[in-house]
Motif scaffolding. Sequence first.
Motif, PDB file in Angstrom:
ATOM      1  N   ILE A 142     -30.936  -3.943  19.079  1.00  0.00           N
ATOM      2  CA  ILE A 142     -31.661  -5.195  18.826  1.00  0.00           C
ATOM      3  C   ILE A 142     -32.965  -4.913  18.080  1.00  0.00           C
ATOM      4  O   ILE A 142     -33.320  -5.613  17.117  1.00  0.00           O
ATOM      5  N   ALA A 143     -33.683  -3.876  18.526  1.00  0.00           N
ATOM      6  CA  ALA A 143     -34.971  -3.545  17.903  1.00  0.00           C
ATOM      7  C   ALA A 143     -34.794  -3.181  16.433  1.00  0.00           C
ATOM      8  O   ALA A 143     -35.643  -3.512  15.592  1.00  0.00           O
ATOM      9  N   ASN A 144     -33.693  -2.512  16.104  1.00  0.00           N
ATOM     10  CA  ASN A 144     -33.459  -2.147  14.705  1.00  0.00           C
ATOM     11  C   ASN A 144     -33.320  -3.370  13.815  1.00  0.00           C
ATOM     12  O   ASN A 144     -33.794  -3.389  12.670  1.00  0.00           O
ATOM     13  N   VAL A 145     -32.673  -4.406  14.331  1.00  0.00           N
ATOM     14  CA  VAL A 145     -32.552  -5.641  13.549  1.00  0.00           C
ATOM     15  C   VAL A 145     -33.941  -6.255  13.350  1.00  0.00           C
ATOM     16  O   VAL A 145     -34.275  -6.741  12.256  1.00  0.00           O
ATOM     17  N   GLN A 196     -37.495 -13.842  18.666  1.00  0.00           N
ATOM     18  CA  GLN A 196     -36.313 -13.875  19.519  1.00  0.00           C
ATOM     19  C   GLN A 196     -35.764 -12.472  19.766  1.00  0.00           C
ATOM     20  O   GLN A 196     -35.414 -12.112  20.898  1.00  0.00           O
ATOM     21  N   LEU A 197     -35.706 -11.688  18.713  1.00  0.00           N
ATOM     22  CA  LEU A 197     -35.152 -10.347  18.835  1.00  0.00           C
ATOM     23  C   LEU A 197     -36.058  -9.425  19.634  1.00  0.00           C
ATOM     24  O   LEU A 197     -35.585  -8.649  20.476  1.00  0.00           O
ATOM     25  N   THR A 198     -37.371  -9.496  19.380  1.00  0.00           N
ATOM     26  CA  THR A 198     -38.278  -8.604  20.112  1.00  0.00           C
ATOM     27  C   THR A 198     -38.311  -8.943  21.595  1.00  0.00           C
ATOM     28  O   THR A 198     -38.373  -8.040  22.438  1.00  0.00           O
ATOM     29  N   ASN A 199     -38.251 -10.217  21.948  1.00  0.00           N
ATOM     30  CA  ASN A 199     -38.213 -10.590  23.361  1.00  0.00           C
ATOM     31  C   ASN A 199     -36.987 -10.006  24.048  1.00  0.00           C
ATOM     32  O   ASN A 199     -37.069  -9.466  25.159  1.00  0.00           O
ATOM     33  N   LEU A 200     -35.836 -10.098  23.388  1.00  0.00           N
ATOM     34  CA  LEU A 200     -34.608  -9.570  23.976  1.00  0.00           C
ATOM     35  C   LEU A 200     -34.633  -8.042  24.025  1.00  0.00           C
ATOM     36  O   LEU A 200     -34.189  -7.436  25.007  1.00  0.00           O
ATOM     37  N   ALA A 201     -35.198  -7.403  22.984  1.00  0.00           N
ATOM     38  CA  ALA A 201     -35.308  -5.945  22.976  1.00  0.00           C
ATOM     39  C   ALA A 201     -36.206  -5.464  24.107  1.00  0.00           C
ATOM     40  O   ALA A 201     -35.920  -4.462  24.773  1.00  0.00           O
ATOM     41  N   VAL A 202     -37.311  -6.178  24.336  1.00  0.00           N
ATOM     42  CA  VAL A 202     -38.230  -5.808  25.419  1.00  0.00           C
ATOM     43  C   VAL A 202     -37.548  -5.931  26.767  1.00  0.00           C
ATOM     44  O   VAL A 202     -37.640  -5.037  27.624  1.00  0.00           O
TER      45      VAL A 202
END
Length: 436
Positions: free
Chosen positions: A96-99, A349-355
């Motif tokens: 996720i973080a890579n995206v 959205q992506l950073t929240n899910l990655a965290v």
Amino acid sequence: MSETKKMSVGQLTIITAVNMMGSGIIMLPSKLAQVGGLSIVSWVVTAVGSMLLAFAFAKCGMYSRKGGGMGGYAEYAFGKSGNFMCGFTYGISLVIANVAIAISAVGYGSTFFNISLDPLMTCLATIAVLWVTTLANFGGASITGRIGSVTIWGVIGPIFAISICGWFYFSGDQYSANWNYNNLPIGEAAVNAITMTLWSFLGLESACANADAVENPEKSVPFAVLAGTLLCAVVYIVSTNVMFGMLPATEIVKSNAPFGLAFATMWGGVAGKTAMALMTIACIGSLLGWQFTVANVFKASADEGYFPKIFSKVSSNGAPISGMIVLGIIQTLLSLMTISPSLNEQFEQLTNLAVITNLVPYIMSMAAVLIIMKVAKRSGGETSKAMVAAVLGIIYSLYACYASGFEAMTYGALVTFLGWPFYGFIADKFEMNHEE
């Protein structure tokens, strides 16, 4: 016989800070501007929480005798299933973080070339960046490492420059106007920004990897991870807050390249373009390294029998190409699923899910600190300090989960729950060996 010269605690501190200071910071001002200067509360909370986690991880790294990083730590307390869950959630968080990193590169690149991208074009550009960095890794680790060691300065240089020179363009009146952009209560402001600030510190768990290369590691490693994390915190806080005294929050919020905007304000359009170019290159270089890292995280789990064997296959250069291709396809699908009208919204959205998914192995590792210390026959004040850091680190991690919001928590929980049936399908490889 001469001994290999070891690094000083100061050198280890700098290395620790540089390892954390990747591309995570470059889109943050746009998000934090929605809160304003009041986001400094989130920075302080995150800095303290990150230092506690870093200290406990340093102890784990020094005394754990199991491989696999956080998975090995968790195995002390939770067995093979704990090792699997750490590898599973950590691997997903990196995907996720890579995206999110690719989106950062697209944001700065589009602003540099003065191109306005609609959501579909942003998505396609993100996918292109993901595949370029995936294919570039087919040459092996040596090429990736050399590129990353150069491109990282494309982030570090501008951040330090604005942290020092930005004060000459700082306006107290502008900062006051940006202090509380949406007139939020202090507690709510901290909650709104805490997952974004924690995003910048992800990777702190790897800070103790150089324990064997430093003199007196029992004292030097904990000091270096604490000092390195603190150094990052200071630079992060200064570089983002100085912007709030230079530019209206309304401009920062709308910017896809906030550091480029700040440099253009200080020294004109050429400087702004230069900063954008450097940070775009740094993002791509950082993503190049993380693409190789995530493929090796999956490979390590596949070697242990946790993940499908396709992730274990390597080329003559030692590159897990098959795994990279599979992960590239997964990242492509994820990019398609997160198309939104705003690049900043997609990034958030992506950073929240990655965290969220990254906090699962954090919490499991912290819960294993006591048994790791006991197995290593450590006691007294050293164990007490490690346990205080671990308990407070767990509390902070749980608060960060809450602060991420219920949507991110829901998706993060679904990802985590998905891991349990996956482990159940392969558990016979590990659990039946202990049954008579």
